[in-house]
Scaffold this motif. Structure first.
Motif, PDB file in Angstrom:
ATOM      1  N   VAL A 182      -6.132 -13.721  -6.243  1.00 22.77           N
ATOM      2  CA  VAL A 182      -5.407 -12.522  -5.858  1.00 22.77           C
ATOM      3  C   VAL A 182      -5.280 -12.535  -4.344  1.00 22.77           C
ATOM      4  O   VAL A 182      -6.241 -12.785  -3.630  1.00 22.77           O
ATOM      5  CB  VAL A 182      -6.168 -11.243  -6.304  1.00 22.77           C
ATOM      6  N   ARG A 183      -4.080 -12.267  -3.875  1.00 21.50           N
ATOM      7  CA  ARG A 183      -3.831 -12.199  -2.437  1.00 21.50           C
ATOM      8  C   ARG A 183      -3.180 -10.852  -2.151  1.00 21.50           C
ATOM      9  O   ARG A 183      -2.164 -10.508  -2.746  1.00 21.50           O
ATOM     10  CB  ARG A 183      -2.902 -13.320  -2.004  1.00 21.50           C
ATOM     11  N   VAL A 184      -3.778 -10.102  -1.251  1.00 21.85           N
ATOM     12  CA  VAL A 184      -3.195  -8.835  -0.845  1.00 21.85           C
ATOM     13  C   VAL A 184      -2.220  -9.142   0.282  1.00 21.85           C
ATOM     14  O   VAL A 184      -2.603  -9.638   1.327  1.00 21.85           O
ATOM     15  CB  VAL A 184      -4.273  -7.834  -0.373  1.00 21.85           C
ATOM     16  N   ARG A 185      -0.933  -8.865   0.048  1.00 25.85           N
ATOM     17  CA  ARG A 185       0.085  -9.164   1.052  1.00 25.85           C
ATOM     18  C   ARG A 185       0.303  -7.977   1.984  1.00 25.85           C
ATOM     19  O   ARG A 185       0.590  -8.161   3.152  1.00 25.85           O
ATOM     20  CB  ARG A 185       1.382  -9.553   0.370  1.00 25.85           C
ATOM     21  N   ASN A 186       0.216  -6.785   1.474  1.00 32.41           N
ATOM     22  CA  ASN A 186       0.370  -5.576   2.274  1.00 32.41           C
ATOM     23  C   ASN A 186      -0.614  -4.538   1.764  1.00 32.41           C
ATOM     24  O   ASN A 186      -0.800  -4.407   0.567  1.00 32.41           O
ATOM     25  CB  ASN A 186       1.787  -5.008   2.167  1.00 32.41           C
ATOM     26  N   LEU A 187      -1.206  -3.810   2.693  1.00 38.19           N
ATOM     27  CA  LEU A 187      -2.174  -2.792   2.326  1.00 38.19           C
ATOM     28  C   LEU A 187      -1.852  -1.529   3.125  1.00 38.19           C
ATOM     29  O   LEU A 187      -1.648  -1.587   4.340  1.00 38.19           O
ATOM     30  CB  LEU A 187      -3.590  -3.274   2.640  1.00 38.19           C
ATOM     31  N   TYR A 188      -1.761  -0.406   2.438  1.00 35.94           N
ATOM     32  CA  TYR A 188      -1.362   0.851   3.058  1.00 35.94           C
ATOM     33  C   TYR A 188      -2.355   1.955   2.733  1.00 35.94           C
ATOM     34  O   TYR A 188      -2.970   1.954   1.678  1.00 35.94           O
ATOM     35  CB  TYR A 188       0.006   1.303   2.532  1.00 35.94           C
ATOM     36  N   VAL A 189      -2.471   2.899   3.660  1.00 36.36           N
ATOM     37  CA  VAL A 189      -3.141   4.163   3.393  1.00 36.36           C
ATOM     38  C   VAL A 189      -2.170   5.265   3.754  1.00 36.36           C
ATOM     39  O   VAL A 189      -1.206   5.047   4.488  1.00 36.36           O
ATOM     40  CB  VAL A 189      -4.469   4.342   4.178  1.00 36.36           C
ATOM     41  N   TYR A 190      -2.427   6.429   3.231  1.00 34.82           N
ATOM     42  CA  TYR A 190      -1.626   7.614   3.499  1.00 34.82           C
ATOM     43  C   TYR A 190      -2.562   8.652   4.112  1.00 34.82           C
ATOM     44  O   TYR A 190      -3.136   9.466   3.394  1.00 34.82           O
ATOM     45  CB  TYR A 190      -0.984   8.132   2.209  1.00 34.82           C
ATOM     46  N   PRO A 191      -2.750   8.624   5.445  1.00 40.03           N
ATOM     47  CA  PRO A 191      -3.724   9.526   6.067  1.00 40.03           C
ATOM     48  C   PRO A 191      -3.462  11.000   5.769  1.00 40.03           C
ATOM     49  O   PRO A 191      -4.400  11.770   5.599  1.00 40.03           O
ATOM     50  CB  PRO A 191      -3.574   9.242   7.563  1.00 40.03           C
ATOM     51  N   VAL A 192      -2.175  11.389   5.702  1.00 36.92           N
ATOM     52  CA  VAL A 192      -1.816  12.764   5.352  1.00 36.92           C
ATOM     53  C   VAL A 192      -1.136  12.720   3.995  1.00 36.92           C
ATOM     54  O   VAL A 192      -0.097  12.083   3.832  1.00 36.92           O
ATOM     55  CB  VAL A 192      -0.877  13.400   6.394  1.00 36.92           C
ATOM     56  N   LYS A 193      -1.734  13.370   3.017  1.00 37.16           N
ATOM     57  CA  LYS A 193      -1.192  13.358   1.663  1.00 37.16           C
ATOM     58  C   LYS A 193       0.271  13.801   1.674  1.00 37.16           C
ATOM     59  O   LYS A 193       0.614  14.781   2.314  1.00 37.16           O
ATOM     60  CB  LYS A 193      -2.022  14.278   0.763  1.00 37.16           C
ATOM     61  N   SER A 194       1.132  13.042   1.011  1.00 41.45           N
ATOM     62  CA  SER A 194       2.574  13.287   0.878  1.00 41.45           C
ATOM     63  C   SER A 194       3.385  12.934   2.123  1.00 41.45           C
ATOM     64  O   SER A 194       4.566  13.226   2.172  1.00 41.45           O
ATOM     65  CB  SER A 194       2.881  14.726   0.458  1.00 41.45           C
ATOM     66  N   CYS A 195       2.762  12.326   3.118  1.00 44.39           N
ATOM     67  CA  CYS A 195       3.512  11.871   4.290  1.00 44.39           C
ATOM     68  C   CYS A 195       3.618  10.351   4.245  1.00 44.39           C
ATOM     69  O   CYS A 195       3.193   9.720   3.278  1.00 44.39           O
ATOM     70  CB  CYS A 195       2.836  12.333   5.572  1.00 44.39           C
ATOM     71  N   GLY A 196       4.191   9.759   5.283  1.00 48.47           N
ATOM     72  CA  GLY A 196       4.417   8.322   5.311  1.00 48.47           C
ATOM     73  C   GLY A 196       3.132   7.502   5.277  1.00 48.47           C
ATOM     74  O   GLY A 196       2.034   8.011   5.517  1.00 48.47           O
ATOM     75  N   ALA A 197       3.312   6.220   4.994  1.00 43.17           N
ATOM     76  CA  ALA A 197       2.187   5.289   4.891  1.00 43.17           C
ATOM     77  C   ALA A 197       1.886   4.649   6.242  1.00 43.17           C
ATOM     78  O   ALA A 197       2.743   4.553   7.112  1.00 43.17           O
ATOM     79  CB  ALA A 197       2.512   4.193   3.881  1.00 43.17           C
ATOM     80  N   THR A 198       0.651   4.198   6.386  1.00 38.35           N
ATOM     81  CA  THR A 198       0.222   3.415   7.531  1.00 38.35           C
ATOM     82  C   THR A 198      -0.220   2.061   7.008  1.00 38.35           C
ATOM     83  O   THR A 198      -1.106   1.990   6.156  1.00 38.35           O
ATOM     84  CB  THR A 198      -0.947   4.111   8.270  1.00 38.35           C
ATOM     85  N   GLU A 199       0.420   0.998   7.492  1.00 48.44           N
ATOM     86  CA  GLU A 199       0.037  -0.345   7.055  1.00 48.44           C
ATOM     87  C   GLU A 199      -1.223  -0.776   7.790  1.00 48.44           C
ATOM     88  O   GLU A 199      -1.374  -0.532   8.981  1.00 48.44           O
ATOM     89  CB  GLU A 199       1.156  -1.346   7.310  1.00 48.44           C
ATOM     90  N   LEU A 200      -2.124  -1.410   7.059  1.00 53.68           N
ATOM     91  CA  LEU A 200      -3.390  -1.867   7.621  1.00 53.68           C
ATOM     92  C   LEU A 200      -3.419  -3.387   7.728  1.00 53.68           C
ATOM     93  O   LEU A 200      -2.878  -4.079   6.865  1.00 53.68           O
ATOM     94  CB  LEU A 200      -4.556  -1.428   6.726  1.00 53.68           C
TER      95      LEU A 200
END
Length: 182
Positions: free
Chosen positions: A36-54
């Motif tokens: 398994v390779r993770v190509r992109n990983l995101y979190v959403y610091p504010v629920k229902s707002c845009g993502a932040t790529e890690l």
């Protein structure tokens, strides 16, 4: 009988794998040596707002650090404000940085000056406590600054405020019905 430690470890591993499956794009090799390779990983610091790529992630006992740590709430009903009703929220781009004991949440939106919310542990312990309804659950949180509330109200178009679960004992909220978690 399984010990509590083993059960908690299995649950933590399950939560991590679920978070990776839901938040990252996973590519599985079709060869005999599966990986398994993770190509992109995101979190959403504010629920229902845009993502932040890690580029890298810290995994806490509740999942990826900073994922849905903040929630926008309606000032009148104390219910979570969602992009399902206010699609503009998807264009709010949050970023979180932690340095020298200060957490900085920066909110950006096209055509608006960004808002920076700086929080320290001392700030968090003195912030007003509120209860916010998130779908069918009620969470305990701390209310962020009035400047954040004004910025969000202007952008979203409904009187609202920002809360964080940073100041409260971490909570666990099950996935809503209809969302596959395994």
């Amino acid at each position: 009988m399984l010990s509590t430690g083993i059960v908690l470890a299995v649950l933590a591993i399950s939560l991590v794998l679920t978070a990776l499956a839901l938040v990252g794009k996973i590519l599985v090799s079709r060869s005999n040596d599966r990986f398994v390779r993770v190509r992109n990983l995101y979190v959403y610091p504010v629920k229902s707002c845009g993502a932040t790529e890690l580029k890298e992630a810290e995994i806490t006992r509740l999942g990826l650090k900073w994922d849905r740590t903040f929630v926008v709430a309606d000032s009148k009903s104390n219910e979570m404000v969602s992009q399902r009703k206010y699609p503009k929220m998807a264009l709010i781009q949050p970023t979180v940085e932690e340095k020298d004991g200060t957490i900085t949440l920066t909110l950006s939106y096209p055509g608006q000056s960004p808002h920076e919310e700086k929080l320290t542990k001392a700030d968090i312990s003195s912030m007003p406590k509120v209860e916010v309804k998130v779908w069918k659950d009620v969470i305990s949180a701390v209310r962020c600054s009035s400047e954040a509330a004004q910025w969000l109200t202007k952008v979203i178009g409904v009187e609202c405020y920002l809360v964080s679960s940073l100041g409260e004992q971490a909570h666990w909220r099950p996935a809503a019905d209809g969302y596959k978690t395994h």
